[in-house]
Design an enzyme around this catalytic site. Structure first.
Site, PDB file in Angstrom:
ATOM      1  N   CYS A   8       0.833  -1.188   0.000  1.00 21.76           N
ATOM      2  CA  CYS A   8       0.000   0.000   0.000  1.00 21.76           C
ATOM      3  C   CYS A   8       0.876   1.248   0.000  1.00 21.76           C
ATOM      4  O   CYS A   8       1.893   1.314   0.672  1.00 21.76           O
ATOM      5  CB  CYS A   8      -0.956   0.095   1.181  1.00 21.76           C
ATOM      6  SG  CYS A   8      -2.137  -1.246   1.233  1.00 21.76           S
ATOM      7  N   ARG A  46       4.183  -0.515  -4.646  1.00 17.99           N
ATOM      8  CA  ARG A  46       3.812  -0.941  -3.293  1.00 17.99           C
ATOM      9  C   ARG A  46       2.540  -1.787  -3.284  1.00 17.99           C
ATOM     10  O   ARG A  46       2.186  -2.362  -2.252  1.00 17.99           O
ATOM     11  CB  ARG A  46       3.612   0.288  -2.389  1.00 17.99           C
ATOM     12  CG  ARG A  46       4.860   1.144  -2.282  1.00 17.99           C
ATOM     13  CD  ARG A  46       4.601   2.356  -1.434  1.00 17.99           C
ATOM     14  NE  ARG A  46       4.604   2.027  -0.026  1.00 17.99           N
ATOM     15  CZ  ARG A  46       5.667   2.084   0.763  1.00 17.99           C
ATOM     16  NH1 ARG A  46       6.808   2.483   0.269  1.00 17.99           N
ATOM     17  NH2 ARG A  46       5.595   1.763   2.023  1.00 17.99           N
ATOM     18  N   TRP A  78      -2.333  -3.098  -1.643  1.00 19.48           N
ATOM     19  CA  TRP A  78      -1.926  -4.492  -1.662  1.00 19.48           C
ATOM     20  C   TRP A  78      -2.779  -5.128  -0.562  1.00 19.48           C
ATOM     21  O   TRP A  78      -2.563  -4.887   0.619  1.00 19.48           O
ATOM     22  CB  TRP A  78      -0.438  -4.618  -1.359  1.00 19.48           C
ATOM     23  CG  TRP A  78       0.098  -6.014  -1.507  1.00 19.48           C
ATOM     24  CD1 TRP A  78       0.591  -6.581  -2.642  1.00 19.48           C
ATOM     25  CD2 TRP A  78       0.229  -7.004  -0.478  1.00 19.48           C
ATOM     26  NE1 TRP A  78       1.010  -7.865  -2.390  1.00 19.48           N
ATOM     27  CE2 TRP A  78       0.803  -8.155  -1.076  1.00 19.48           C
ATOM     28  CE3 TRP A  78      -0.083  -7.039   0.883  1.00 19.48           C
ATOM     29  CZ2 TRP A  78       1.072  -9.319  -0.355  1.00 19.48           C
ATOM     30  CZ3 TRP A  78       0.182  -8.209   1.600  1.00 19.48           C
ATOM     31  CH2 TRP A  78       0.753  -9.331   0.971  1.00 19.48           C
ATOM     32  N   ASN A 109      -2.071   2.960   5.164  1.00 20.39           N
ATOM     33  CA  ASN A 109      -1.152   1.848   4.902  1.00 20.39           C
ATOM     34  C   ASN A 109      -0.805   1.228   6.240  1.00 20.39           C
ATOM     35  O   ASN A 109      -0.357   1.926   7.148  1.00 20.39           O
ATOM     36  CB  ASN A 109       0.128   2.370   4.219  1.00 20.39           C
ATOM     37  CG  ASN A 109       1.210   1.307   4.163  1.00 20.39           C
ATOM     38  OD1 ASN A 109       0.922   0.117   4.080  1.00 20.39           O
ATOM     39  ND2 ASN A 109       2.466   1.721   4.216  1.00 20.39           N
ATOM     40  N   GLY A 110      -1.026  -0.069   6.378  1.00 21.20           N
ATOM     41  CA  GLY A 110      -0.718  -0.742   7.636  1.00 21.20           C
ATOM     42  C   GLY A 110      -1.823  -1.716   7.983  1.00 21.20           C
ATOM     43  O   GLY A 110      -2.641  -2.068   7.124  1.00 21.20           O
ATOM     44  N   GLU A 128      19.103 -17.014  -5.257  1.00 16.98           N
ATOM     45  CA  GLU A 128      18.614 -15.724  -5.755  1.00 16.98           C
ATOM     46  C   GLU A 128      18.158 -15.835  -7.214  1.00 16.98           C
ATOM     47  O   GLU A 128      17.151 -15.251  -7.598  1.00 16.98           O
ATOM     48  CB  GLU A 128      19.702 -14.654  -5.569  1.00 16.98           C
ATOM     49  CG  GLU A 128      19.372 -13.278  -6.101  1.00 16.98           C
ATOM     50  CD  GLU A 128      18.133 -12.624  -5.479  1.00 16.98           C
ATOM     51  OE1 GLU A 128      17.599 -13.118  -4.479  1.00 16.98           O
ATOM     52  OE2 GLU A 128      17.694 -11.598  -6.040  1.00 16.98           O
ATOM     53  N   LYS A 139      14.349 -14.947  -8.457  1.00 20.56           N
ATOM     54  CA  LYS A 139      13.972 -14.036  -9.563  1.00 20.56           C
ATOM     55  C   LYS A 139      13.001 -14.739 -10.489  1.00 20.56           C
ATOM     56  O   LYS A 139      12.008 -14.162 -10.930  1.00 20.56           O
ATOM     57  CB  LYS A 139      15.196 -13.593 -10.377  1.00 20.56           C
ATOM     58  CG  LYS A 139      16.168 -12.629  -9.757  1.00 20.56           C
ATOM     59  CD  LYS A 139      15.579 -11.333  -9.309  1.00 20.56           C
ATOM     60  CE  LYS A 139      15.250 -11.437  -7.874  1.00 20.56           C
ATOM     61  NZ  LYS A 139      15.145 -10.521  -6.938  1.00 20.56           N
ATOM     62  N   GLU A 190       9.517 -15.098  -8.924  1.00 13.69           N
ATOM     63  CA  GLU A 190       8.823 -13.817  -8.756  1.00 13.69           C
ATOM     64  C   GLU A 190       8.200 -13.312 -10.045  1.00 13.69           C
ATOM     65  O   GLU A 190       7.068 -12.838 -10.041  1.00 13.69           O
ATOM     66  CB  GLU A 190       9.824 -12.735  -8.282  1.00 13.69           C
ATOM     67  CG  GLU A 190      10.184 -12.798  -6.829  1.00 13.69           C
ATOM     68  CD  GLU A 190      11.254 -11.764  -6.474  1.00 13.69           C
ATOM     69  OE1 GLU A 190      12.345 -11.782  -7.068  1.00 13.69           O
ATOM     70  OE2 GLU A 190      10.998 -10.931  -5.603  1.00 13.69           O
ATOM     71  N   HIS A 244      20.971 -35.913  -2.898  1.00 13.89           N
ATOM     72  CA  HIS A 244      20.276 -36.385  -1.694  1.00 13.89           C
ATOM     73  C   HIS A 244      18.765 -36.185  -1.803  1.00 13.89           C
ATOM     74  O   HIS A 244      18.093 -35.967  -0.797  1.00 13.89           O
ATOM     75  CB  HIS A 244      20.843 -35.669  -0.458  1.00 13.89           C
ATOM     76  CG  HIS A 244      22.287 -35.954  -0.242  1.00 13.89           C
ATOM     77  ND1 HIS A 244      22.760 -37.197   0.110  1.00 13.89           N
ATOM     78  CD2 HIS A 244      23.376 -35.173  -0.380  1.00 13.89           C
ATOM     79  CE1 HIS A 244      24.081 -37.163   0.204  1.00 13.89           C
ATOM     80  NE2 HIS A 244      24.482 -35.939  -0.093  1.00 13.89           N
ATOM     81  N   LYS A 262       6.622  -4.553  -3.337  1.00 18.16           N
ATOM     82  CA  LYS A 262       8.046  -4.314  -3.132  1.00 18.16           C
ATOM     83  C   LYS A 262       8.403  -4.122  -1.670  1.00 18.16           C
ATOM     84  O   LYS A 262       9.415  -4.589  -1.188  1.00 18.16           O
ATOM     85  CB  LYS A 262       8.469  -3.082  -3.925  1.00 18.16           C
ATOM     86  CG  LYS A 262       9.943  -2.810  -3.798  1.00 18.16           C
ATOM     87  CD  LYS A 262      10.540  -2.263  -5.039  1.00 18.16           C
ATOM     88  CE  LYS A 262      12.031  -2.384  -5.028  1.00 18.16           C
ATOM     89  NZ  LYS A 262      12.494  -3.735  -5.316  1.00 18.16           N
TER      90      LYS A 262
HETATM   91  C1  G6P Z   1       9.703  -8.012  -0.767  1.00 13.60           C
HETATM   92  C2  G6P Z   1      10.300  -7.623  -2.110  1.00 13.60           C
HETATM   93  C3  G6P Z   1      11.655  -8.307  -2.283  1.00 13.60           C
HETATM   94  C4  G6P Z   1      12.576  -7.957  -1.115  1.00 13.60           C
HETATM   95  C5  G6P Z   1      11.930  -8.295   0.230  1.00 13.60           C
HETATM   96  C6  G6P Z   1      12.725  -7.719   1.384  1.00 13.60           C
HETATM   97  O1  G6P Z   1       9.372  -9.347  -0.765  1.00 13.60           O
HETATM   98  O2  G6P Z   1       9.430  -7.991  -3.158  1.00 13.60           O
HETATM   99  O3  G6P Z   1      12.252  -7.872  -3.492  1.00 13.60           O
HETATM  100  O4  G6P Z   1      13.769  -8.661  -1.243  1.00 13.60           O
HETATM  101  O5  G6P Z   1      10.630  -7.708   0.296  1.00 13.60           O
HETATM  102  O6  G6P Z   1      12.672  -6.320   1.316  1.00 13.60           O
HETATM  103  P1  G6P Z   1      13.721  -5.351   1.951  1.00 13.60           P
HETATM  104  O7  G6P Z   1      13.223  -3.975   1.566  1.00 13.60           O
HETATM  105  O8  G6P Z   1      13.697  -5.569   3.424  1.00 13.60           O
HETATM  106  O9  G6P Z   1      15.042  -5.656   1.349  1.00 13.60           O
END
Ligand code: G6P
Length: 591
Positions: A2, A27, A73, A99-100, A464, A468, A471, A487, A586
């Site tokens: 949000c 957001r 969101w 937001n919250g 990582e 990606k 996501e 294993h 994000k």
């Molecule tokens: C969300 C984002 C990720 C990010 C994670 C941690 O899930 O989509 O891209 O890595 O939060 O966020 P931060 O701001 O704490 O790195």
């Protein structure tokens, strides 16, 4: 998670609100809404991404010089128009964005219903507009009504409230969710973060928890919850509006990947600050990283570096699991929090606990974010604003800061420092492989699963790379330590499950290569990532090659760029918008 904005200007606010809220869409993109005040509350809101709702409703077409806006969101209540913000009171005289999460909303809602209030949504937020209504009915002014209301709320909130009774002002409040004030000669602003107002002003005030704001066109008043005025410093943001625009790229994610060579240089310029912070650390015999998502993977690279190069015991804890480990903290533990946004709720909760026992360091991208006010020491990652939901350039900048930290924790490791500056030069060449990666991506648009394997420092690279993929392509990707595959997961391998093999030169190269042979002999389809002078890799058809100077210690910094591009192009081939993956946001400001 949000985003909110509000402004009181010397002109119609809706066009400015719409532009601002677009920059906060990362957001959340479940719904969007705007409301302004004239002699009534004017409101437009709908389910969907901003451009979809705008096409239908013409969001900027609202009169009024005072207004608020929201991107959602969804947490409480499905993503529907009914649940979209702003939310009004019964008489449509008060309108709010939030937001919250209001933890005690059920009890409050029941009391308000018993008192005759009629609710129109399933959100936790709506209790706020009805509470303000209740207090205004008792002849409180808007500020006092919000003050009484926030004292009843339990949970996290950044709020902006407007009312027909006092049409020239916005009242805001902050507790555990980010909120900043922007000041300009044309009026004043409230926003979840600075990107929303970069086009309007560079002058901002960072708010702290339990602060109230009264905003008019010419004045900003900040108070504590007892309405005592507070003196706050106006700071100047160094980010520019262009940094938060696509700049000719199809997507923010692609632009942000292309910025990585520059980001590596910018982050390296933090060297002297990191050196001086390391000198300030108290004596510690253990390091503990705490983070979420991509920042967690950067932390894992930190763990491998510190344990293997320095020999200091190091742990990496997911912020959401931190509670289970807190008893192990003491004053000989240095706790390092890695976070791009500085607003992740779990990470913020963890640092508060850690502060009670240990020295804390935050490695963070957003200046003035909440974590910067909690940590004993702060290192900024200098990646500039990152808008694409999937973290790319900020991962690189976090890694550079971690490598610099490791170099200074190990008594100014000249060899490592020199290698880092060399990497910065080599990173430019990498992007020339983009077309090749795009071609490879075309072969993998219809698969259901992917494995990524790597060893040591590059086990986190595998994790990582797989993150990606998940996501932004919605393909199941699993990162695995190369030696562990046999294993269990080896049972899944056949020609339908591609495997990304990360085999940079170095002591682990042969073992990882052997693991890939095991996959190959079972019919696995492998994409090899390795050095351009490695004969076994050169003879493979499906390969991405790197300068051999990028050894396994440095590979986390550069091999990941190819994996980000691979995920990006698979996403494009599958017709997905990589900047706005479904269900994700994000900045995750709820637990
Ligand atoms: C969300 C984002 C990720 C990010 C994670 C941690 O899930 O989509 O891209 O890595 O939060 O966020 P931060 O701001 O704490 O790195």
């Amino acid at each position: 998670m949000c985003g909110i904005v509000g402004c009181v200007l010397d002109k119609k606010v809706a066009p400015t609100l719409l532009e601002s809220i677009k920059t906060l869409e990362y957001r959340g993109y479940d719904s969007v809404g705007l409301s302004t005040v004239t002699d009534k509350i004017n409101i437009k809101k709908g389910k969907g991404k901003i451009h979809e709702v705008d096409e239908k409703l013409d969001l900027a077409d609202l009169d009024g010089n005072t207004g608020i806006a929201h991107v959602r969101w969804a947490t409480h209540g499905n993503p529907t128009t009914k649940n979209a913000h702003p939310h009004n009171d019964c008489k449509n005289e008060i309108s709010i964005v939030h937001n919250g999460i209001i933890g005690n909303y059920k009890d409050l809602k029941q009391d308000l219903i018993n008192e005759g209030h009629v609710f129109k949504s399933d959100t936790d937020t709506e209790v706020i507009s009805h509470l303000i209504e209740k207090y205004m009915a008792k002849n409180e002014n808007l500020l006092e009504a919000v003050q009484k209301t926030v004292k009843e709320l339990k949970g996290s909130y950044a709020l902006a409230v407007i009312s027909t009774k006092e049409p020239d002002k916005i009242i805001g409040a902050r507790n555990e969710s980010p909120l900043i004030v922007g000041v300009s000669e044309h009026g004043n602003y409230l926003a979840s973060d600075a990107t929303a107002i970069l086009k309007e002003t560079k002058k901002v005030i960072y708010l702290d928890n339990k602060e109230l704001i009264e905003l008019t066109k010419d004045n900003v008043k900040i108070m504590d919850y007892d309405l005592n005025p507070l003196e706050k410093k106006i700071e100047t943001i160094t980010w520019t509006a262009e940094m938060a625009e696509k700049g000719g790229y199809d997507h923010f994610m692609l632009k942000e990947i292309h910025e990585e060579p520059m980001v590596i240089k910018e982050s390296l310029s933090e060297e002297s600050k990191i050196k001086s912070i390391v000198r300030k650390f108290k004596n510690f015999n253990r390091i503990c990283f705490v983070a979420c998502g991509t920042s967690y993977h950067a932390s894992l690279v930190g763990e491998y570096l510190i344990e293997s190069l320095i020999g200091k015991p190091t742990d990496v804890i997911l912020a959401s699991e931190f509670d289970y480990f807190k008893k192990t903290l003491d004053d000989h533990t240095l706790v390092i929090f890695i976070t791009q946004s500085g607003e992740t709720a779990d990470t913020l909760e963890a640092i508060k606990i850690a502060n009670e026992k240990s020295e804390t360091l935050a490695i963070v991208n957003v200046v003035g974010s909440s974590i910067t006010r909690e940590a004993d020491h702060v290192i900024y990652t200098r990646a500039g604003p990152e808008i694409g939901v999937a973290a790319t350039k900020t991962y690189l900048s976090q890694l550079i800061c971690i490598y610099l930290l490791v170099a200074y924790l190990s008594d100014e490791n000249e060899e490592l420092l020199n290698k880092l500056y060399e990497i910065s030069e080599l990173s430019e060449q990498l992007l020339s492989k983009e077309e090749q990666i795009r071609e490879i991506a075309k072969n993998y648009t219809d698969v259901n699963d992917f494995f990524y394997i790597g060893r040591g420092f590059n086990y986190p690279t595998a994790l990582e790379g797989a993150l990606k993929l998940k996501e932004i392509t919605y393909i199941h990707g699993e990162g695995y330590a190369a030696g562990e595959l046999k294993h269990g997961p080896l049972a899944l391998i056949d020609e339908n499950i591609p495997v990304v093999g990360i085999v940079p030169p170095g002591p682990s190269r042969n073992d990882t290569y052997t693991n890939l042979k095991e996959i190959e002999s079972r019919g696995g389809d492998i994409i090899y990532l390795g050095a351009n002078n490695d004969p076994s890799i050169l003879e493979k058809e499906n390969k991405l090659l790197f300068d051999p100077r990028i050894d396994e210690t440095l590979a986390p910094l550069l091999y990941i760029i190819d994996l980000q591009l691979l995920a990006y192009y698979i996403s494009i081939e599958r017709g997905i918008d990589p900047d706005k993956p479904k269900n994700l946001a994000k900045s995750v400001t709820v637990k």
